[in-house]
Design a protein around this motif. Structure first.
Motif, PDB file in Angstrom:
ATOM      1  N   SER A  71       4.270   7.680  -7.325  1.00  0.00           N
ATOM      2  CA  SER A  71       4.018   8.760  -6.377  1.00  0.00           C
ATOM      3  C   SER A  71       2.526   8.868  -6.095  1.00  0.00           C
ATOM      4  O   SER A  71       1.685   8.383  -6.855  1.00  0.00           O
ATOM      5  CB  SER A  71       4.562  10.089  -6.919  1.00  0.00           C
ATOM      6  OG  SER A  71       3.894  10.447  -8.115  1.00  0.00           O
ATOM      7  N   ARG A  72       2.191   9.495  -5.019  1.00  0.00           N
ATOM      8  CA  ARG A  72       0.830   9.440  -4.481  1.00  0.00           C
ATOM      9  C   ARG A  72      -0.230   9.991  -5.427  1.00  0.00           C
ATOM     10  O   ARG A  72      -1.353   9.493  -5.466  1.00  0.00           O
ATOM     11  CB  ARG A  72       0.768  10.185  -3.140  1.00  0.00           C
ATOM     12  CG  ARG A  72      -0.544   9.960  -2.400  1.00  0.00           C
ATOM     13  CD  ARG A  72      -0.533  10.627  -1.034  1.00  0.00           C
ATOM     14  NE  ARG A  72      -1.801  10.455  -0.340  1.00  0.00           N
ATOM     15  CZ  ARG A  72      -2.098   9.432   0.441  1.00  0.00           C
ATOM     16  NH1 ARG A  72      -1.203   8.488   0.652  1.00  0.00           N
ATOM     17  NH2 ARG A  72      -3.283   9.347   1.036  1.00  0.00           N
ATOM     18  N   GLY A 106       6.125   3.378   1.552  1.00  0.00           N
ATOM     19  CA  GLY A 106       6.089   4.473   2.507  1.00  0.00           C
ATOM     20  C   GLY A 106       6.822   5.704   2.010  1.00  0.00           C
ATOM     21  O   GLY A 106       6.296   6.819   2.066  1.00  0.00           O
ATOM     22  N   GLU A 107       8.040   5.505   1.475  1.00  0.00           N
ATOM     23  CA  GLU A 107       8.881   6.634   1.092  1.00  0.00           C
ATOM     24  C   GLU A 107       8.518   7.229  -0.260  1.00  0.00           C
ATOM     25  O   GLU A 107       8.606   8.445  -0.446  1.00  0.00           O
ATOM     26  CB  GLU A 107      10.349   6.187   1.081  1.00  0.00           C
ATOM     27  CG  GLU A 107      10.878   5.793   2.458  1.00  0.00           C
ATOM     28  CD  GLU A 107      12.296   5.235   2.398  1.00  0.00           C
ATOM     29  OE1 GLU A 107      12.829   5.092   1.274  1.00  0.00           O
ATOM     30  OE2 GLU A 107      12.855   4.923   3.473  1.00  0.00           O
ATOM     31  N   SER A 127       5.511   6.273  -2.286  1.00  0.00           N
ATOM     32  CA  SER A 127       4.071   6.434  -2.497  1.00  0.00           C
ATOM     33  C   SER A 127       3.381   7.132  -1.333  1.00  0.00           C
ATOM     34  O   SER A 127       2.202   7.483  -1.437  1.00  0.00           O
ATOM     35  CB  SER A 127       3.419   5.062  -2.711  1.00  0.00           C
ATOM     36  OG  SER A 127       4.018   4.372  -3.788  1.00  0.00           O
ATOM     37  N   HIS A 128       4.092   7.327  -0.235  1.00  0.00           N
ATOM     38  CA  HIS A 128       3.548   7.995   0.951  1.00  0.00           C
ATOM     39  C   HIS A 128       2.269   7.326   1.437  1.00  0.00           C
ATOM     40  O   HIS A 128       1.281   7.995   1.786  1.00  0.00           O
ATOM     41  CB  HIS A 128       3.309   9.480   0.674  1.00  0.00           C
ATOM     42  CG  HIS A 128       4.567  10.214   0.308  1.00  0.00           C
ATOM     43  ND1 HIS A 128       5.584  10.482   1.203  1.00  0.00           N
ATOM     44  CD2 HIS A 128       4.989  10.709  -0.893  1.00  0.00           C
ATOM     45  CE1 HIS A 128       6.565  11.117   0.589  1.00  0.00           C
ATOM     46  NE2 HIS A 128       6.240  11.270  -0.679  1.00  0.00           N
ATOM     47  N   LEU A 129       2.295   6.001   1.450  1.00  0.00           N
ATOM     48  CA  LEU A 129       1.200   5.219   2.017  1.00  0.00           C
ATOM     49  C   LEU A 129       1.604   4.751   3.410  1.00  0.00           C
ATOM     50  O   LEU A 129       2.755   4.366   3.635  1.00  0.00           O
ATOM     51  CB  LEU A 129       0.886   4.009   1.138  1.00  0.00           C
ATOM     52  CG  LEU A 129       0.357   4.294  -0.271  1.00  0.00           C
ATOM     53  CD1 LEU A 129       0.208   2.991  -1.046  1.00  0.00           C
ATOM     54  CD2 LEU A 129      -0.964   5.049  -0.226  1.00  0.00           C
ATOM     55  N   GLU A 130       0.658   4.774   4.323  1.00  0.00           N
ATOM     56  CA  GLU A 130       0.948   4.366   5.690  1.00  0.00           C
ATOM     57  C   GLU A 130       0.754   2.864   5.858  1.00  0.00           C
ATOM     58  O   GLU A 130      -0.209   2.299   5.338  1.00  0.00           O
ATOM     59  CB  GLU A 130       0.044   5.115   6.667  1.00  0.00           C
ATOM     60  CG  GLU A 130       0.318   6.615   6.717  1.00  0.00           C
ATOM     61  CD  GLU A 130      -0.554   7.310   7.750  1.00  0.00           C
ATOM     62  OE1 GLU A 130      -1.313   6.602   8.452  1.00  0.00           O
ATOM     63  OE2 GLU A 130      -0.470   8.548   7.852  1.00  0.00           O
TER      64      GLU A 130
END
Length: 400
Positions: free
Chosen positions: A301-302, A353-354, A356-359
């Motif tokens: 996670s982020r 993306g889902e 780690s919420h990295l673009e």
């Protein structure tokens, strides 16, 4: 000591006892509560490659967490308190905490400091918010003035306790010898209680990030790389030259970022890394790559150990090439553990993306995806280590 599990008995409760306190554990496991009441003590075994040392923790008892009357009395009358119940359980103990505080205030007792030993960023603020929701406005004022919620950084490694480790002693906890307890100096109310090996520090955010982004992150990288190599134990993984090099390099990336962010001596952090690398070799703990790498979704996670450390590094001008290796290995395990997913670059991109919420397209996203691709292609650890070295050299203008 709210929580009679591995950290409660194996660390904090033992420190309280060694500091001269009579210790009351609060737990909901019937057998643990009953045995602590009957025995009034329990054994700890310090495990190392050189041998084991057995110590008896004395002057303890227990009350059941479902008996709010007894729990409230224990909280009302204690000199210092700690929690080690697990982040998900904190909300369940709040009613008992509130009952205990109300009784304490009715008795006119002084300030109470609660050392919050949970694996959760800002655990003190999280717990404070839940407590305040159940207090009146007047009680909130008393709470702010009289109750110190003191965040702690738990560095002691406590593996899953096997029946072999217990060796017929139901209450025995096997731990490593390391026993320092850094705590947030600013969180205390009134006098700071005397507790053996407790280290009050301010600003405490540095210690929290050091634990998460160096200890937990390095441990995780070791576990995920060992897992890919089919190695069951952490001590086996860190004994592999290529894994040790990559773990140390990942920790060095975090060290440099933390040193810049908090203006703390890099040399001191490096000494901490050397100590951790030695502690990872402790075969007596029998700590497994499976346990240390468990729940890769949370660890990817982020804000957690891998992505959080890498983002801090980038923010401080450090290329997190080796942290990205560990994150790529964690993505590989995440996908492997989910039957509905198949190993592919496309799946890995979706996970980043889902989870780690990295673009897509951001430097960290691309770096982790590249490292994951090397695992997907079944490249050797030597090839992966060299690619990470090349990445750092390219991004730092050929200065490694």
């Amino acid at each position: 000591m709210y929580g009679g599990g591995n950290i409660g008995r194996g660390f904090i409760g033992a420190l309280f006892s060694q500091s001269g306190y009579a210790v009351t554990f609060v737990d909901v496991v019937d057998a643990v509560v009953e045995k602590l009441r009957q025995e009034g003590r329990y054994p700890i075994r310090y495990m190392s490659a050189q041998g084991n040392q057995d110590v008896m923790v004395e002057h303890v008892t227990a009350v059941h967490g479902n008996d709010q009357e007894l729990v409230a009395t224990a909280i009302a009358e204690c000199d210092v308190m700690a929690t080690a119940v697990g982040a998900r359980i904190l909300k369940l103990i709040v009613p008992n905490l509130v009952a205990g505080l109300r009784r304490r205030w009715a008795l006119g007792k002084g300030p109470l400091n609660i050392i919050v030993c949970e694996n959760l960023l800002d655990a003190d603020k999280f717990l404070a918010g839940m407590i305040r929701e159940q207090l009146t406005r007047e009680e909130c004022a008393c709470f702010d003035e009289q109750v110190g919620l003191v965040e702690a950084s738990i560095g002691r490694m406590v593996p899953v306790q096997t029946e072999e480790m217990k060796a017929g002693e139901f209450l025995r906890v096997c731990v490593e010898e390391y026993g320092f307890l850094p705590v947030d100096k600013a969180g205390f109310r009134g006098d700071i209680p005397r507790v053996v090996n407790m280290v009050p520090f301010e600003p405490f955010d540095f210690y929290i990030k050091r634990k998460l982004y160096i200890h937990n992150m390095g441990h995780g990288v070791c576990a995920y790389l060992g897992d890919i190599q089919g190695l069951p134990y952490i001590y086996e993984a860190i004994d592999q030259a290529e894994i040790r090099i990559m773990v140390e390099n990942a920790m060095e990336e975090s060290a440099l970022a933390l040193s810049r962010r908090y203006q703390v001596s890099l040399e001191g952090i490096r000494l901490h890394i050397l100590d951790l690398l030695h502690r990872f070799t402790n075969r007596g703990l029998q700590d497994t790559c499976q346990r240390v790498g468990a729940d890769p979704a949370r660890k990817l996670s982020r804000e957690d150990r891998l992505i959080g450390a890498a983002l801090l590094a980038l923010d401080q001008g450090v290329t997190p090439a080796f942290i990205a290796v560990g994150a790529g290995a964690a993505v590989y395990r995440y996908i492997r553990e989910r039957e509905e997913l198949s190993q592919s670059v496309e799946t890995a991109a979706r996970v980043l993306g889902e989870v780690s919420h990295l673009e897509k397209g951001c430097p960290l996203f691309e770096m982790i995806l590249e490292m994951y691709g090397l695992f997907l292609e079944q490249k050797s650890l030597t090839e992966i280590r060299r690619r990470a070295d090349e990445k750092k050299a390219a991004d730092l203008g050929n200065i490694i």
